[in-house]
Motif scaffolding. Structure first.
Motif, PDB file in Angstrom:
ATOM      1  N   PHE A 107       0.837  -1.203   0.000  1.00 45.96           N
ATOM      2  CA  PHE A 107       0.000   0.000   0.000  1.00 45.96           C
ATOM      3  C   PHE A 107       0.874   1.257   0.000  1.00 45.96           C
ATOM      4  CE2 PHE A 107      -1.741   3.401   2.663  1.00 45.96           C
ATOM      5  CZ  PHE A 107      -2.848   3.765   1.915  1.00 45.96           C
ATOM      6  N   TRP A 108       1.864   1.316   0.886  1.00 42.31           N
ATOM      7  CA  TRP A 108       2.696   2.511   0.981  1.00 42.31           C
ATOM      8  C   TRP A 108       3.606   2.664  -0.229  1.00 42.31           C
ATOM      9  CZ3 TRP A 108       1.109   6.173   3.828  1.00 42.31           C
ATOM     10  CH2 TRP A 108       0.429   5.922   5.012  1.00 42.31           C
ATOM     11  N   TYR A 109       4.020   1.565  -0.805  1.00 43.44           N
ATOM     12  CA  TYR A 109       4.811   1.644  -2.039  1.00 43.44           C
ATOM     13  C   TYR A 109       3.975   2.229  -3.168  1.00 43.44           C
ATOM     14  CZ  TYR A 109       7.782   0.108  -5.937  1.00 43.44           C
ATOM     15  OH  TYR A 109       8.564   0.063  -7.074  1.00 43.44           O
ATOM     16  N   TYR A 110       2.728   1.809  -3.255  1.00 44.97           N
ATOM     17  CA  TYR A 110       1.816   2.357  -4.261  1.00 44.97           C
ATOM     18  C   TYR A 110       1.567   3.847  -4.028  1.00 44.97           C
ATOM     19  CZ  TYR A 110      -0.086  -0.880  -7.699  1.00 44.97           C
ATOM     20  OH  TYR A 110      -0.264  -1.663  -8.803  1.00 44.97           O
ATOM     21  N   MET A 111       1.334   4.245  -2.784  1.00 46.51           N
ATOM     22  CA  MET A 111       1.081   5.648  -2.470  1.00 46.51           C
ATOM     23  C   MET A 111       2.294   6.507  -2.805  1.00 46.51           C
ATOM     24  SD  MET A 111      -2.017   6.226  -1.460  1.00 46.51           S
ATOM     25  CE  MET A 111      -2.531   4.984  -2.669  1.00 46.51           C
ATOM     26  N   LEU A 112       3.485   5.965  -2.550  1.00 41.18           N
ATOM     27  CA  LEU A 112       4.711   6.709  -2.857  1.00 41.18           C
ATOM     28  C   LEU A 112       4.813   7.000  -4.347  1.00 41.18           C
ATOM     29  CD1 LEU A 112       7.506   7.812  -1.901  1.00 41.18           C
ATOM     30  CD2 LEU A 112       8.408   5.511  -2.384  1.00 41.18           C
ATOM     31  N   GLU A 113       4.611   5.978  -5.165  1.00 42.31           N
ATOM     32  CA  GLU A 113       4.724   6.141  -6.617  1.00 42.31           C
ATOM     33  C   GLU A 113       3.609   7.017  -7.179  1.00 42.31           C
ATOM     34  OE1 GLU A 113       6.874   5.121  -8.848  1.00 42.31           O
ATOM     35  OE2 GLU A 113       8.185   3.746  -7.755  1.00 42.31           O
ATOM     36  N   LEU A 114       2.389   6.745  -6.783  1.00 44.95           N
ATOM     37  CA  LEU A 114       1.260   7.506  -7.322  1.00 44.95           C
ATOM     38  C   LEU A 114       1.352   8.970  -6.909  1.00 44.95           C
ATOM     39  CD1 LEU A 114      -1.375   7.500  -8.899  1.00 44.95           C
ATOM     40  CD2 LEU A 114      -2.570   6.835  -6.802  1.00 44.95           C
TER      41      LEU A 114
ATOM     42  N   LEU B 210      -2.800   3.849 -14.975  1.00 50.24           N
ATOM     43  CA  LEU B 210      -2.397   2.457 -14.803  1.00 50.24           C
ATOM     44  C   LEU B 210      -2.233   2.114 -13.330  1.00 50.24           C
ATOM     45  CD1 LEU B 210      -1.531  -0.213 -16.001  1.00 50.24           C
ATOM     46  CD2 LEU B 210       0.776   0.688 -16.241  1.00 50.24           C
ATOM     47  N   ILE B 211      -1.551   2.994 -12.577  1.00 50.53           N
ATOM     48  CA  ILE B 211      -1.373   2.743 -11.143  1.00 50.53           C
ATOM     49  C   ILE B 211      -2.726   2.725 -10.441  1.00 50.53           C
ATOM     50  CG2 ILE B 211      -0.426   3.679  -9.008  1.00 50.53           C
ATOM     51  CD1 ILE B 211       1.932   4.730 -10.592  1.00 50.53           C
ATOM     52  N   SER B 212      -3.590   3.693 -10.776  1.00 51.84           N
ATOM     53  CA  SER B 212      -4.899   3.776 -10.123  1.00 51.84           C
ATOM     54  C   SER B 212      -5.764   2.569 -10.458  1.00 51.84           C
ATOM     55  CB  SER B 212      -5.611   5.069 -10.538  1.00 51.84           C
ATOM     56  OG  SER B 212      -4.845   6.203 -10.199  1.00 51.84           O
ATOM     57  N   PHE B 213      -5.813   2.233 -11.734  1.00 50.03           N
ATOM     58  CA  PHE B 213      -6.651   1.092 -12.127  1.00 50.03           C
ATOM     59  C   PHE B 213      -6.115  -0.208 -11.549  1.00 50.03           C
ATOM     60  CE2 PHE B 213      -7.131  -2.454 -15.115  1.00 50.03           C
ATOM     61  CZ  PHE B 213      -8.500  -2.651 -14.983  1.00 50.03           C
ATOM     62  N   SER B 214      -4.786  -0.394 -11.596  1.00 52.84           N
ATOM     63  CA  SER B 214      -4.220  -1.634 -11.070  1.00 52.84           C
ATOM     64  C   SER B 214      -4.478  -1.763  -9.573  1.00 52.84           C
ATOM     65  CB  SER B 214      -2.715  -1.696 -11.355  1.00 52.84           C
ATOM     66  OG  SER B 214      -2.015  -0.679 -10.664  1.00 52.84           O
ATOM     67  N   TYR B 215      -4.550  -0.624  -8.891  1.00 50.07           N
ATOM     68  CA  TYR B 215      -4.864  -0.662  -7.456  1.00 50.07           C
ATOM     69  C   TYR B 215      -6.329  -1.025  -7.236  1.00 50.07           C
ATOM     70  CZ  TYR B 215      -5.076   0.749  -2.563  1.00 50.07           C
ATOM     71  OH  TYR B 215      -5.257   0.758  -1.202  1.00 50.07           O
TER      72      TYR B 215
ATOM     73  N   LEU C 120       5.685  -4.722 -10.245  1.00 48.36           N
ATOM     74  CA  LEU C 120       6.733  -5.076 -11.206  1.00 48.36           C
ATOM     75  C   LEU C 120       6.951  -3.950 -12.208  1.00 48.36           C
ATOM     76  CD1 LEU C 120       5.874  -8.831 -11.957  1.00 48.36           C
ATOM     77  CD2 LEU C 120       7.627  -7.925 -10.412  1.00 48.36           C
ATOM     78  N   VAL C 121       5.861  -3.353 -12.671  1.00 49.14           N
ATOM     79  CA  VAL C 121       5.970  -2.242 -13.625  1.00 49.14           C
ATOM     80  C   VAL C 121       6.748  -1.085 -13.003  1.00 49.14           C
ATOM     81  CG1 VAL C 121       4.673  -0.506 -14.920  1.00 49.14           C
ATOM     82  CG2 VAL C 121       3.847  -2.861 -14.832  1.00 49.14           C
ATOM     83  N   MET C 122       6.455  -0.753 -11.768  1.00 50.36           N
ATOM     84  CA  MET C 122       7.076   0.406 -11.134  1.00 50.36           C
ATOM     85  C   MET C 122       8.561   0.192 -10.892  1.00 50.36           C
ATOM     86  SD  MET C 122       4.071   1.823  -8.574  1.00 50.36           S
ATOM     87  CE  MET C 122       3.888   0.313  -7.636  1.00 50.36           C
ATOM     88  N   VAL C 123       8.945  -0.976 -10.416  1.00 49.64           N
ATOM     89  CA  VAL C 123      10.356  -1.192 -10.116  1.00 49.64           C
ATOM     90  C   VAL C 123      11.181  -1.280 -11.390  1.00 49.64           C
ATOM     91  CG1 VAL C 123      10.398  -3.739 -10.058  1.00 49.64           C
ATOM     92  CG2 VAL C 123      11.862  -2.434  -8.499  1.00 49.64           C
ATOM     93  N   ILE C 124      10.598  -1.781 -12.479  1.00 52.52           N
ATOM     94  CA  ILE C 124      11.308  -1.836 -13.758  1.00 52.52           C
ATOM     95  C   ILE C 124      11.555  -0.427 -14.283  1.00 52.52           C
ATOM     96  CG2 ILE C 124      11.031  -2.465 -16.195  1.00 52.52           C
ATOM     97  CD1 ILE C 124       9.650  -5.028 -15.265  1.00 52.52           C
ATOM     98  N   HIS C 125      10.580   0.439 -14.159  1.00 54.18           N
ATOM     99  CA  HIS C 125      10.736   1.811 -14.645  1.00 54.18           C
ATOM    100  C   HIS C 125      11.766   2.591 -13.836  1.00 54.18           C
ATOM    101  CE1 HIS C 125       7.223   1.010 -17.092  1.00 54.18           C
ATOM    102  NE2 HIS C 125       7.347   2.199 -17.657  1.00 54.18           N
TER     103      HIS C 125
ATOM    104  N   VAL D 142      -4.210  -2.477 -22.704  1.00 52.59           N
ATOM    105  CA  VAL D 142      -4.087  -1.285 -23.548  1.00 52.59           C
ATOM    106  C   VAL D 142      -3.178  -0.253 -22.889  1.00 52.59           C
ATOM    107  CG1 VAL D 142      -5.337   0.716 -24.448  1.00 52.59           C
ATOM    108  CG2 VAL D 142      -6.262  -1.570 -24.792  1.00 52.59           C
ATOM    109  N   LEU D 143      -3.349  -0.028 -21.588  1.00 50.87           N
ATOM    110  CA  LEU D 143      -2.492   0.920 -20.880  1.00 50.87           C
ATOM    111  C   LEU D 143      -1.039   0.469 -20.887  1.00 50.87           C
ATOM    112  CD1 LEU D 143      -4.718   1.837 -17.793  1.00 50.87           C
ATOM    113  CD2 LEU D 143      -4.241   3.251 -19.793  1.00 50.87           C
ATOM    114  N   LEU D 144      -0.822  -0.810 -20.693  1.00 47.83           N
ATOM    115  CA  LEU D 144       0.545  -1.331 -20.710  1.00 47.83           C
ATOM    116  C   LEU D 144       1.173  -1.195 -22.093  1.00 47.83           C
ATOM    117  CD1 LEU D 144       0.026  -4.536 -18.528  1.00 47.83           C
ATOM    118  CD2 LEU D 144       1.241  -2.458 -17.876  1.00 47.83           C
ATOM    119  N   MET D 145       0.372  -1.344 -23.135  1.00 43.32           N
ATOM    120  CA  MET D 145       0.890  -1.192 -24.496  1.00 43.32           C
ATOM    121  C   MET D 145       1.204   0.265 -24.812  1.00 43.32           C
ATOM    122  SD  MET D 145       1.495  -3.961 -26.000  1.00 43.32           S
ATOM    123  CE  MET D 145       1.867  -3.129 -27.544  1.00 43.32           C
ATOM    124  N   ILE D 146       0.425   1.198 -24.254  1.00 45.22           N
ATOM    125  CA  ILE D 146       0.735   2.617 -24.438  1.00 45.22           C
ATOM    126  C   ILE D 146       2.117   2.927 -23.861  1.00 45.22           C
ATOM    127  CG2 ILE D 146       0.107   4.960 -23.737  1.00 45.22           C
ATOM    128  CD1 ILE D 146      -2.810   4.156 -23.922  1.00 45.22           C
TER     129      ILE D 146
END
Length: 398
Positions: free
Chosen positions: A180-187, A219-224, A234-239, A307-311
């Motif tokens: 949760f906190w990792y998501y909040m940090l990125e978003l 993408l972050i919001s929808f995935s949450y 995985l997407v966030m740490v790769i970026h 679709v979001l991942l392909m964008i």
């Protein structure tokens, strides 16, 4: 109406696999699932990040830029001109040919001088080198913190090592506090970038950056909301992996440490191309498109997230093209050109060309090695035998 829109938007048929409803994801004392209302916390957190950034840039980054000798070279300023200033402020910063002619008549100036005024005025509005240095320092600090936070959070998670684990028990995967906190940090960080977008350095890919931020936030919001937490991490740490090398490359570029900058850029290029063109497609795209099909049948949310991942992948390809082009030129020329994403500055050659043309009007072309008596010398030697005085803008043979 708002209630009806909310209920229509969050129909379980849209966001959950067939056979699963929101009732199946009810929370208990020991089990917590992502809730859309949690995302509202990212807005105040983003504002806090903006405040932290301002304090960081003023208290740390700007003083550091001064100590490291990061400063702008002196550029000539545009002379005060109310007519041109009004046009610049209210109409456009780069007038067309017809507008230049009209402005030249109004000001009783040559067209070339009007062009020069606009060129200098645009340069006055361009961000200073210390500002770009401070912005790069802030992003570098965040990406380092975010990347190692992601590694610390994911190190003992099974889906980091076995990607099929992303879908085990989906969507009934409890939300852990660390995730949760990792998501909040990125978003929150990407929201803060949106808030400061009008004030940040504008680069050549400004429009692509807007698309990138919007796609990332969605993408972050929808995935949450749809509990794609595992694939989202995985997407966030790769970026973040490649971004950790991009910002210090800019920092050393602003410091004029050319060799260090070139070396870091080559490392960044390798990490970016490997992570975005190899690891991301296999770890994320292939995982989301194929492995998820082993658990559930396609539904609207499945197509939406793909679709979001392909964008994002299309943007990866766009930036990869720019990076490969720069690496190719580096291999041919042996030196790195300026950042192709950087904000463009007006060329000093235009200023030098204007000065030369003004002097040529008087029939004299000046060279840096012309001596006071009008003879051309080379490294302090005697006058060359095959040249005479300069006349009418040309060097006559003896």
């Amino acid at each position: 109406m708002a209630r009806s829109l909310y209920e229509w938007l969050w129909q379980h048929e849209f966001w959950l696999p067939p056979g699963i409803t929101w009732e199946d994801m009810q929370e208990s004392e020991d089990t917590h699932y992502p809730q859309p209302r949690d995302l509202l916390l990212s807005i105040p957190f983003a504002l806090i990040l903006v405040v932290i950034r301002c304090a960081f840039e003023r208290a740390i980054a700007l003083p550091l830029s001064t100590k490291l000798g990061v400063r702008d070279k002196q550029r000539p300023k545009a002379q005060p001109n109310p007519v041109l200033e009004t046009f610049y402020s209210t109409r456009r910063k780069n007038p067309e040919e017809g507008e230049l002619l009209s402005l030249a008549k109004q000001c009783d100036l040559p067209v070339r001088k009007v062009e020069k005024w606009f060129r200098r005025r645009r340069n006055m509005d361009r961000p200073s080198l210390p500002k770009k240095f401070s912005e790069a320092c802030w992003r570098f600090t965040f990406y380092i913190i975010s990347f190692f936070t992601g590694l610390a959070v994911l190190y003992n998670k099974p889906w980091l090592w076995d990607h099929r684990e992303c879908w085990t028990g989906y969507p009934q995967q409890p939300l852990q506090p660390s995730l949760f906190w990792y998501y909040m940090l990125e978003l929150s960080f990407y929201w803060s970038l949106v808030f400061t977008l009008p004030f940040d350095v504008k680069r050549k890919d400004f429009k692509e950056q807007i698309v990138h931020h919007a796609a990332t936030i969605f993408l972050i919001s929808f995935s949450y909301c749809a509990n794609y937490i595992r694939i989202g991490t995985l997407v966030m740490v790769i970026h973040d992996a490649s971004d950790c090398f991009l910002e210090p490359t800019k920092i050393f570029n602003y410091m004029k440490w050319k060799k260090t900058c070139d070396s870091l850029f080559m490392i960044f290029s390798a990490v970016f191309l490997i992570s975005r063109l190899l690891i991301y497609p296999y770890t994320v795209l292939y995982n989301t498109y194929y492995y998820s099909m082993e658990i559930f049948q396609p539904f609207f949310g499945y197509y939406f997230v793909n679709v979001l991942l392909m964008i994002l992948q299309l943007l990866h390809i766009f930036w990869s093209y720019l990076i490969i082009n720069m690496v190719y030129k580096f291999i041919l020329q042996g030196t790195m050109e300026k950042d192709m994403r950087s904000d463009t500055e007006e060329s000093d050659k235009d200023e030098e060309g204007d000065k030369i043309r003004e002097k040529e009007k008087n029939g004299i072309t000046y060279f840096s090695n012309v001596t006071s008596n009008g003879y051309i010398r080379r490294n302090g030697s005697e006058p060359l035998d095959n040249r005479a005085h300069l006349a009418n803008g040309h060097a006559k043979e003896r």
